[in-house]
Design a protein around this motif. Structure first.
Motif, short mmCIF file in Angstrom:
data_model
loop_
_atom_site.label_atom_id
_atom_site.label_comp_id
_atom_site.label_asym_id
_atom_site.label_seq_id
_atom_site.Cartn_x
_atom_site.Cartn_y
_atom_site.Cartn_z
N PHE A 6 0.75 -1.30 0.00
CA PHE A 6 -0.18 0.00 0.10
C PHE A 6 1.03 1.15 0.07
O PHE A 6 2.00 1.15 0.72
N GLY A 7 0.30 2.30 -0.75
CA GLY A 7 1.14 3.61 -0.67
C GLY A 7 -0.07 4.50 -0.18
O GLY A 7 -1.34 4.54 -0.47
N ILE A 8 0.11 5.32 1.03
CA ILE A 8 -0.77 6.07 1.61
C ILE A 8 -0.40 7.49 1.45
O ILE A 8 0.81 7.85 2.12
N SER A 9 -1.05 8.63 1.17
CA SER A 9 -0.88 10.19 1.11
C SER A 9 -1.91 10.58 1.70
O SER A 9 -2.96 10.55 1.45
N SER A 10 -1.67 11.11 2.99
CA SER A 10 -2.73 11.44 3.88
C SER A 10 -2.71 13.17 4.16
O SER A 10 -1.46 13.54 4.33
N PHE A 11 -3.86 13.60 4.29
CA PHE A 11 -3.96 14.87 4.75
C PHE A 11 -3.41 14.91 6.18
O PHE A 11 -3.19 13.83 6.94
N GLY A 12 -2.83 15.87 6.69
CA GLY A 12 -2.00 15.83 8.01
C GLY A 12 -2.40 17.07 8.96
O GLY A 12 -3.57 17.54 8.90
N PRO A 13 -1.40 17.14 9.79
CA PRO A 13 -0.19 16.69 10.06
C PRO A 13 -0.28 15.19 10.46
O PRO A 13 -1.29 14.85 10.98
N ILE A 14 0.93 14.66 10.01
CA ILE A 14 1.01 13.05 10.18
C ILE A 14 2.29 12.67 10.80
O ILE A 14 3.37 13.71 10.76
N ASP A 15 2.50 11.71 11.60
CA ASP A 15 3.73 11.34 12.06
C ASP A 15 4.38 10.41 11.17
O ASP A 15 3.79 9.31 10.97
N ILE A 16 5.74 10.99 10.74
CA ILE A 16 6.54 10.06 9.61
C ILE A 16 7.59 9.55 10.33
O ILE A 16 8.46 8.78 9.50
N ASN A 17 7.91 9.91 11.47
CA ASN A 17 9.05 9.52 12.23
C ASN A 17 9.06 7.90 12.54
O ASN A 17 8.46 7.68 13.54
N HIS A 18 9.88 7.22 12.08
CA HIS A 18 9.94 5.62 12.18
C HIS A 18 10.11 5.25 13.72
O HIS A 18 9.79 4.29 14.18
N ASP A 19 10.96 6.23 14.30
CA ASP A 19 11.27 5.98 15.83
C ASP A 19 10.04 6.55 16.84
O ASP A 19 10.46 6.28 17.96
N SER A 20 9.20 7.14 16.20
CA SER A 20 8.27 7.48 17.26
C SER A 20 7.18 6.50 17.50
O SER A 20 6.75 5.77 16.88
#
Ligand code: ADP
Ligand code: ZN
Length: 294
Positions: free
Chosen positions: A58-72
């Motif tokens: 899947f590829g998701i392009s979302s309205f935000g703000p979103i959390d893209i930090n893999h460590d979070s």
């Protein structure tokens, strides 16, 4: 017989979701439009749609703000959106719960559109593309050499300040900042200011001069900070045909010949993929997500 791989793309917008299934060449096989209401409803319809297919990623392009930090711990969440039912919504977590360990790419709606326009749209062949949407909200995504720009987080270009015209006393519509650029030129801001939906306003209404002035200043600021090779302007408000040339003029005015740029007609363009930019970006990301794990 070899079976074609299928990719799932989701463009999650503030007004509507577009979900699509595409083959390896990114030809869309099936697509659905779902109103953005509350997560239970909208995501339920999304699940029903994808349950019909065996997609690989899947590829998701979302309205935000979103959390893209893999460590979070909240990676994959929609965070402080003014759309209250979606605040702190664990989008990627819900997808994993439903669809298992399929690779999922996760970015902002404008980043997806930027990548798509840069790869196969109005900025094809350019080394970098700034994509701005002027719709329910205002947002910007930046891609360079085929990669989306993600740093500590994703940019929030819709919330910068510009100088408001001294004759313009509109307080703005952003719930966080009032008269930031989103608060001045988004579709809801135009409607709040005039009491009329943007699509129903005459093309010579004074609001379009304000919108062009503020967008011109904002794009001049992004030009100075990012130096993109091309700028693509999408979103519902850009359906106003008279706006593009007005904005180009205002960008030139704001930059006052300080930087060397191509002709404004080359530099600032409408999306070539039209309203498909977002979903195309999502599908490109889905294809990449699968490659990355292989
Ligand atoms: P989203 O931001 O949810 O992805 P859109 O980019 O379609 O959706 O933007 C929707 C916004 O654009 C609404 O606020 C709507 O009023 C505004 N809009 C749509 N069509 C026009 C138009 N022709 N002129 C001005 N504003 C428009
Ligand atoms: Zn704001």
């Amino acid at each position: 017989m070899t079976r074609d791989l299928l990719y799932g793309g989701i463009e999650a917008g503030g007004t509507k979701f577009i979900c699509a299934v595409a083959d390896e060449d990114l030809n869309i096989i099936d697509q659905v439009r779902i109103d953005t209401t509350v997560p239970e409803e909208t995501m339920g319809e999304l699940k029903d749609f994808f349950d019909q297919y065996e997609v690989e990623s899947f590829g998701i392009s979302s309205f935000g703000p979103i959390d893209i930090n893999h460590d979070s711990p909240t990676y994959g969440y929609i965070t402080s959106t003014p759309k209250l039912p979606w605040q702190n919504y664990d989008f990627v977590g819900q997808m994993k719960a439903w669809f298992g360990d399929k690779p999922i790419a996760w970015t902002t709606d404008v980043n997806g559109a930027s990548l798509a326009e840069n790869t196969m749209g109005a900025a094809e062949g350019a080394n970098s593309c700034l994509y701005l949407t002027i719709g329910t909200g205002v947002g910007g995504g930046f891609s360079m050499n085929g990669e989306i720009y993600h740093a500590h987080s994703h940019p929030e270009m819709g919330h910068i300040k510009v100088a408001q015209d001294p004759h313009d006393h509109f307080e703005g519509a952003c719930p966080f900042h009032g008269n930031c650029i989103e608060g001045l030129v988004s579709g809801p801001a135009i409607e709040k200011r005039t009491g009329i939906k943007g699509a129903d306003l005459p093309s010579d209404h004074e609001v379009w001069d304000y919108v062009a002035d503020y967008l011109g200043q904002a794009i001049a600021n992004y030009t100075l900070t990012l130096a993109p090779e091309r700028v693509v302007l999408g979103g519902g408000v850009m359906h106003q045909d008279q706006l593009l040339d007005k904005v180009r003029l205002q960008v030139e005015k704001a930059l006052a010949n300080y930087v060397e740029l191509p002709a404004m007609t080359d530099y600032i363009q409408l999306p070539k993929l039209g309203d498909n930019a977002g979903i195309t970006g999502s599908l490109l990301l889905a294809k990449r997500a699968l490659k990355d794990v292989k």
